[in-house]
Design a protein around this motif. Sequence first.
Motif, mmCIF file in Angstrom:
data_model
loop_
_atom_site.group_PDB
_atom_site.id
_atom_site.type_symbol
_atom_site.label_atom_id
_atom_site.label_comp_id
_atom_site.label_asym_id
_atom_site.label_seq_id
_atom_site.Cartn_x
_atom_site.Cartn_y
_atom_site.Cartn_z
ATOM 1 N N TYR A 194 0.829 -1.202 0.000
ATOM 2 C CA TYR A 194 0.000 0.000 0.000
ATOM 3 C C TYR A 194 0.865 1.254 0.000
ATOM 4 N N TYR A 195 0.297 2.330 -0.567
ATOM 5 C CA TYR A 195 1.024 3.592 -0.669
ATOM 6 C C TYR A 195 0.168 4.735 -0.118
ATOM 7 N N ALA A 196 0.837 5.662 0.541
ATOM 8 C CA ALA A 196 0.156 6.774 1.194
ATOM 9 C C ALA A 196 0.102 7.984 0.273
ATOM 10 N N PRO A 197 -0.899 8.853 0.460
ATOM 11 C CA PRO A 197 -0.924 10.123 -0.269
ATOM 12 C C PRO A 197 0.389 10.877 -0.049
ATOM 13 N N GLY A 198 0.908 11.460 -1.099
ATOM 14 C CA GLY A 198 2.197 12.139 -1.023
ATOM 15 C C GLY A 198 3.309 11.338 -1.652
ATOM 16 N N SER A 199 3.134 10.026 -1.771
ATOM 17 C CA SER A 199 4.137 9.194 -2.447
ATOM 18 C C SER A 199 3.900 9.247 -3.951
ATOM 19 N N LYS A 200 4.952 9.077 -4.709
ATOM 20 C CA LYS A 200 4.807 9.094 -6.171
ATOM 21 C C LYS A 200 3.971 7.898 -6.632
ATOM 22 N N GLU A 201 4.059 6.778 -5.894
ATOM 23 C CA GLU A 201 3.291 5.586 -6.265
ATOM 24 C C GLU A 201 1.788 5.825 -6.120
ATOM 25 N N PHE A 202 1.396 6.551 -5.073
ATOM 26 C CA PHE A 202 -0.023 6.857 -4.871
ATOM 27 C C PHE A 202 -0.560 7.618 -6.079
ATOM 28 N N GLU A 203 0.167 8.631 -6.512
ATOM 29 C CA GLU A 203 -0.267 9.425 -7.663
ATOM 30 C C GLU A 203 -0.286 8.576 -8.932
ATOM 31 N N GLU A 204 0.742 7.755 -9.135
ATOM 32 C CA GLU A 204 0.816 6.900 -10.324
ATOM 33 C C GLU A 204 -0.365 5.935 -10.383
ATOM 34 N N ILE A 205 -0.699 5.339 -9.245
ATOM 35 C CA ILE A 205 -1.792 4.371 -9.198
ATOM 36 C C ILE A 205 -3.127 5.058 -9.483
ATOM 37 N N CYS A 206 -3.331 6.243 -8.929
ATOM 38 C CA CYS A 206 -4.570 6.992 -9.185
ATOM 39 C C CYS A 206 -4.683 7.333 -10.667
ATOM 40 N N LEU A 207 -3.588 7.779 -11.278
ATOM 41 C CA LEU A 207 -3.610 8.130 -12.698
ATOM 42 C C LEU A 207 -3.857 6.894 -13.561
ATOM 43 N N GLN A 208 -3.167 5.793 -13.270
ATOM 44 C CA GLN A 208 -3.360 4.573 -14.050
ATOM 45 C C GLN A 208 -4.803 4.072 -13.952
ATOM 46 N N ASN A 209 -5.387 4.179 -12.783
ATOM 47 C CA ASN A 209 -6.777 3.773 -12.596
ATOM 48 C C ASN A 209 -7.709 4.633 -13.455
ATOM 49 N N LEU A 210 -7.464 5.942 -13.484
ATOM 50 C CA LEU A 210 -8.269 6.838 -14.316
ATOM 51 C C LEU A 210 -8.104 6.523 -15.801
ATOM 52 N N GLU A 211 -6.873 6.224 -16.198
ATOM 53 C CA GLU A 211 -6.624 5.903 -17.611
ATOM 54 C C GLU A 211 -7.355 4.630 -18.018
ATOM 55 N N ARG A 212 -7.366 3.627 -17.157
ATOM 56 C CA ARG A 212 -8.061 2.376 -17.481
ATOM 57 C C ARG A 212 -9.577 2.582 -17.500
ATOM 58 N N LYS A 213 -10.087 3.332 -16.537
ATOM 59 C CA LYS A 213 -11.525 3.622 -16.541
ATOM 60 C C LYS A 213 -11.921 4.388 -17.800
ATOM 61 N N ASN A 214 -11.088 5.335 -18.196
ATOM 62 C CA ASN A 214 -11.357 6.105 -19.405
ATOM 63 C C ASN A 214 -11.399 5.188 -20.628
ATOM 64 N N SER A 215 -10.437 4.273 -20.721
ATOM 65 C CA SER A 215 -10.406 3.339 -21.843
ATOM 66 C C SER A 215 -11.613 2.399 -21.813
ATOM 67 N N ALA A 216 -11.988 1.949 -20.628
ATOM 68 C CA ALA A 216 -13.114 1.029 -20.506
ATOM 69 C C ALA A 216 -14.433 1.701 -20.874
ATOM 70 N N LEU A 217 -14.583 2.951 -20.487
ATOM 71 C CA LEU A 217 -15.859 3.644 -20.683
ATOM 72 C C LEU A 217 -15.961 4.310 -22.046
ATOM 73 N N TYR A 218 -14.891 5.002 -22.460
ATOM 74 C CA TYR A 218 -14.954 5.820 -23.671
ATOM 75 C C TYR A 218 -14.202 5.229 -24.865
ATOM 76 N N LYS A 219 -13.301 4.283 -24.610
ATOM 77 C CA LYS A 219 -12.550 3.586 -25.670
ATOM 78 C C LYS A 219 -11.556 4.469 -26.411
ATOM 79 N N GLN A 220 -11.482 5.751 -26.061
ATOM 80 C CA GLN A 220 -10.555 6.643 -26.756
ATOM 81 C C GLN A 220 -10.275 7.868 -25.895
#
Length: 239
Positions: A148-174
Amino acid sequence: MRLNISFKNDHIVLPVRYKHLIQGWIYSNFSEDGFGKFIHDEGYSCEGRKYKMFVFSDLLGELEIHDGLAIFKKKVRLEIASCSEEFIKLIYKNLLSKQSITLDHQILDIDRVSISNEIPYFEGERDFLLASISPITAYRMKDSRFEYYAPGSKEFEEICLQNLERKNSALYKQGTVEFSIKEVLKSKKRIVYFKNTFYVAYRCVLKVRADHRAIHLIMNTGLSSKGSAGLGMVKLLHE
């Protein structure tokens, strides 16, 4: 789209591990075929992962914990959000026809039900101040265990961004999303249970920078993962 539900009760007693009860009640609003089957069994897919594209808050109110029970001594409210208007409108329509809901044999009397407006479209990126209304979890699998990673770590931000990118691809496909965390103003560690599984998560206030698609996904599906288990829901403090 976001649904706000307020309850009249001045005294509610539920198991501390109540999140699966709320999830179960949410699913009970849909038929077992058609859209209900899609949300429960399938969801939106990307890279072999399934996303239900909804999130719900903790029960929000004054809370005491005693002997494994969550005791709410004042009125509570619940927020549910989804990228699907059909999802929110079906629950909203069902609630309008009822005076109460039941969680673990506890009857919660409905006071008010309302739908919040979406953030208007804007070009480019903007800064937002977000406060969690259910804890946010960010983790990766390493050597067959969760790290697990805490807010403020680079991993926390990376995981949040990757999750958004996958959701975007799943929902909008582009298309793409733009998201970064500019500052962590508050952060408090929590251990959150969903049935018999626990997650290390954080109550926090974050200053973020995001484009419209990213903030739309965050507000309607949660920040990071496990939104459909009641983790990662945020509210907007100001824009």
